[in-house]
Design a protein around this motif. Structure first.
Motif, PDB file in Angstrom:
ATOM      1  N   GLU A  41       0.636  29.355  59.161  1.00 36.41           N
ATOM      2  CA  GLU A  41      -0.430  29.667  57.947  1.00 36.41           C
ATOM      3  C   GLU A  41       0.145  30.224  56.999  1.00 36.41           C
ATOM      4  OE1 GLU A  41      -2.837  32.385  60.431  1.00 36.41           O
ATOM      5  OE2 GLU A  41      -3.588  30.706  61.680  1.00 36.41           O
ATOM      6  N   ALA A  42       1.248  30.970  56.886  1.00 37.39           N
ATOM      7  CA  ALA A  42       1.744  31.346  55.785  1.00 37.39           C
ATOM      8  C   ALA A  42       2.423  30.329  54.888  1.00 37.39           C
ATOM      9  CB  ALA A  42       3.126  32.160  56.007  1.00 37.39           C
ATOM     10  N   ILE A  43       3.033  29.055  55.438  1.00 40.85           N
ATOM     11  CA  ILE A  43       3.611  27.908  54.650  1.00 40.85           C
ATOM     12  C   ILE A  43       2.459  27.236  54.225  1.00 40.85           C
ATOM     13  CG2 ILE A  43       4.749  25.883  54.762  1.00 40.85           C
ATOM     14  CD1 ILE A  43       6.322  27.093  56.982  1.00 40.85           C
ATOM     15  N   LEU A  44       1.111  27.144  54.990  1.00 43.39           N
ATOM     16  CA  LEU A  44       0.122  26.313  54.508  1.00 43.39           C
ATOM     17  C   LEU A  44      -0.703  27.260  53.497  1.00 43.39           C
ATOM     18  CD1 LEU A  44      -1.597  25.110  57.701  1.00 43.39           C
ATOM     19  CD2 LEU A  44      -0.241  23.933  56.262  1.00 43.39           C
ATOM     20  N   ASN A  53      -8.505  25.743  58.389  1.00 45.38           N
ATOM     21  CA  ASN A  53      -7.884  26.310  59.803  1.00 45.38           C
ATOM     22  C   ASN A  53      -9.226  26.348  60.745  1.00 45.38           C
ATOM     23  OD1 ASN A  53      -7.090  28.268  61.879  1.00 45.38           O
ATOM     24  ND2 ASN A  53      -6.133  29.718  60.238  1.00 45.38           N
ATOM     25  N   PHE A  54      -8.882  25.642  61.897  1.00 45.22           N
ATOM     26  CA  PHE A  54      -9.935  25.720  63.005  1.00 45.22           C
ATOM     27  C   PHE A  54      -9.744  26.964  63.946  1.00 45.22           C
ATOM     28  CE2 PHE A  54      -9.237  21.188  61.761  1.00 45.22           C
ATOM     29  CZ  PHE A  54     -10.499  20.857  61.626  1.00 45.22           C
ATOM     30  N   ILE A  61      -4.899  19.327  56.364  1.00 46.16           N
ATOM     31  CA  ILE A  61      -4.812  19.342  54.758  1.00 46.16           C
ATOM     32  C   ILE A  61      -4.884  17.992  54.311  1.00 46.16           C
ATOM     33  CG2 ILE A  61      -2.952  21.256  55.106  1.00 46.16           C
ATOM     34  CD1 ILE A  61      -0.917  18.961  54.641  1.00 46.16           C
ATOM     35  N   SER A  62      -5.031  17.818  53.267  1.00 45.31           N
ATOM     36  CA  SER A  62      -5.137  16.507  52.527  1.00 45.31           C
ATOM     37  C   SER A  62      -3.880  16.514  51.887  1.00 45.31           C
ATOM     38  CB  SER A  62      -6.514  16.571  51.475  1.00 45.31           C
ATOM     39  OG  SER A  62      -7.673  16.457  52.302  1.00 45.31           O
ATOM     40  N   ARG A  63      -3.382  15.189  51.784  1.00 42.24           N
ATOM     41  CA  ARG A  63      -2.203  14.815  51.075  1.00 42.24           C
ATOM     42  C   ARG A  63      -2.250  13.478  50.447  1.00 42.24           C
ATOM     43  NH1 ARG A  63       2.917  14.100  50.494  1.00 42.24           N
ATOM     44  NH2 ARG A  63       3.912  15.316  48.967  1.00 42.24           N
ATOM     45  N   GLY A  64      -2.455  13.440  49.449  1.00 39.37           N
ATOM     46  CA  GLY A  64      -2.644  11.696  48.846  1.00 39.37           C
ATOM     47  C   GLY A  64      -3.985  11.244  49.368  1.00 39.37           C
ATOM     48  N   SER A  65      -3.818  10.186  50.011  1.00 39.62           N
ATOM     49  CA  SER A  65      -5.033   9.643  50.396  1.00 39.62           C
ATOM     50  C   SER A  65      -5.183   9.816  51.994  1.00 39.62           C
ATOM     51  CB  SER A  65      -4.968   7.892  50.078  1.00 39.62           C
ATOM     52  OG  SER A  65      -4.097   7.343  51.045  1.00 39.62           O
ATOM     53  N   THR A  66      -4.339  10.650  52.611  1.00 41.45           N
ATOM     54  CA  THR A  66      -4.423  10.704  53.950  1.00 41.45           C
ATOM     55  C   THR A  66      -4.544  12.228  54.249  1.00 41.45           C
ATOM     56  OG1 THR A  66      -3.208  10.442  55.944  1.00 41.45           O
ATOM     57  CG2 THR A  66      -2.003  11.238  54.313  1.00 41.45           C
ATOM     58  N   ILE A  70      -2.703  19.483  61.658  1.00 38.03           N
ATOM     59  CA  ILE A  70      -1.357  20.166  62.217  1.00 38.03           C
ATOM     60  C   ILE A  70      -1.743  20.834  63.460  1.00 38.03           C
ATOM     61  CG2 ILE A  70       0.542  21.790  61.382  1.00 38.03           C
ATOM     62  CD1 ILE A  70      -0.464  20.958  58.718  1.00 38.03           C
ATOM     63  N   MET A  71      -1.245  20.867  64.579  1.00 38.58           N
ATOM     64  CA  MET A  71      -1.461  21.475  65.952  1.00 38.58           C
ATOM     65  C   MET A  71      -0.102  22.092  66.431  1.00 38.58           C
ATOM     66  SD  MET A  71      -3.497  18.220  67.132  1.00 38.58           S
ATOM     67  CE  MET A  71      -2.522  17.161  66.423  1.00 38.58           C
TER      68      MET A  71
END
Length: 174
Positions: A41-44, A53-54, A61-66, A70-71
């Motif tokens: 969570e700190a890095i995000l 955050n679920f 997270i969104s990164r570019g078109s993808t 993260i689990m």
């Protein structure tokens, strides 16, 4: 004890080893899971403040078109696992040509591997140990999964006639 008795004994032991009631489960202590989640969570928060955050150790997270899921998962008594998974394409025509392509790419790529979900959605995932999480390793993993998923989604669409994850999001928003 003769050879038959040894073989029968081994067979019986193997049966018991596969009995779910007799298997000893490995469980990561909650404190390790919570500690890993706090690091994630700190890095995000630092790099992806718009992350979703679920609340159960799962984040998107969104990164570019993808998009990358993260689990934080239980792994052993002393270690957690962080899995990074990106949906690459949906609706692919899964045939021998596509499967050979994906398996060959798995052998070539340094990070992660392609996978196939029950509904033939093609994913790309990579996991790292989480207990002693390093920010650089975390960010390298996100970047690797994002770049590979973003690059190969177009290649796989060309091979298998399907939709990229980004196309599905656009369809939902339309």
């Amino acid at each position: 004890m003769n050879d038959n008795n040894i073989n029968n004994s081994n067979i019986e032991n193997n049966k018991n080893a596969n009995d779910p009631e007799l298997k000893e489960s490995v469980h990561t202590p909650d404190a390790l899971l919570k500690s890993t989640m706090a690091k994630v969570e700190a890095i995000l928060a630092k790099h992806f403040p718009d992350n979703l955050n679920f609340g159960n150790g799962a984040y998107t997270i969104s990164r570019g078109s993808t998009q990358i899921m993260i689990m934080v998962l239980s792994y052993t008594e002393n270690e957690t696992c962080i899995e990074f998974l990106s949906q690459v394409v949906s609706g692919a025509k899964v045939d021998d040509k596509l499967m050979k392509f994906l398996l060959r790419k798995n052998a070539e790529l340094h990070f992660g591997s392609f996978g196939l979900l029950f509904d033939d959605t093609i994913t790309f995932a990579h996991s790292i140990a989480g207990t002693h999480l390093d920010e650089n390793e975390f960010m390298t993993t996100i970047n690797s999964v994002a770049v590979i998923a973003d690059h190969y989604d177009d290649v796989i669409v060309g091979l298998a006639g399907c939709k990229r994850a980004a196309d599905l999001v656009e369809d939902l928003e339309a």
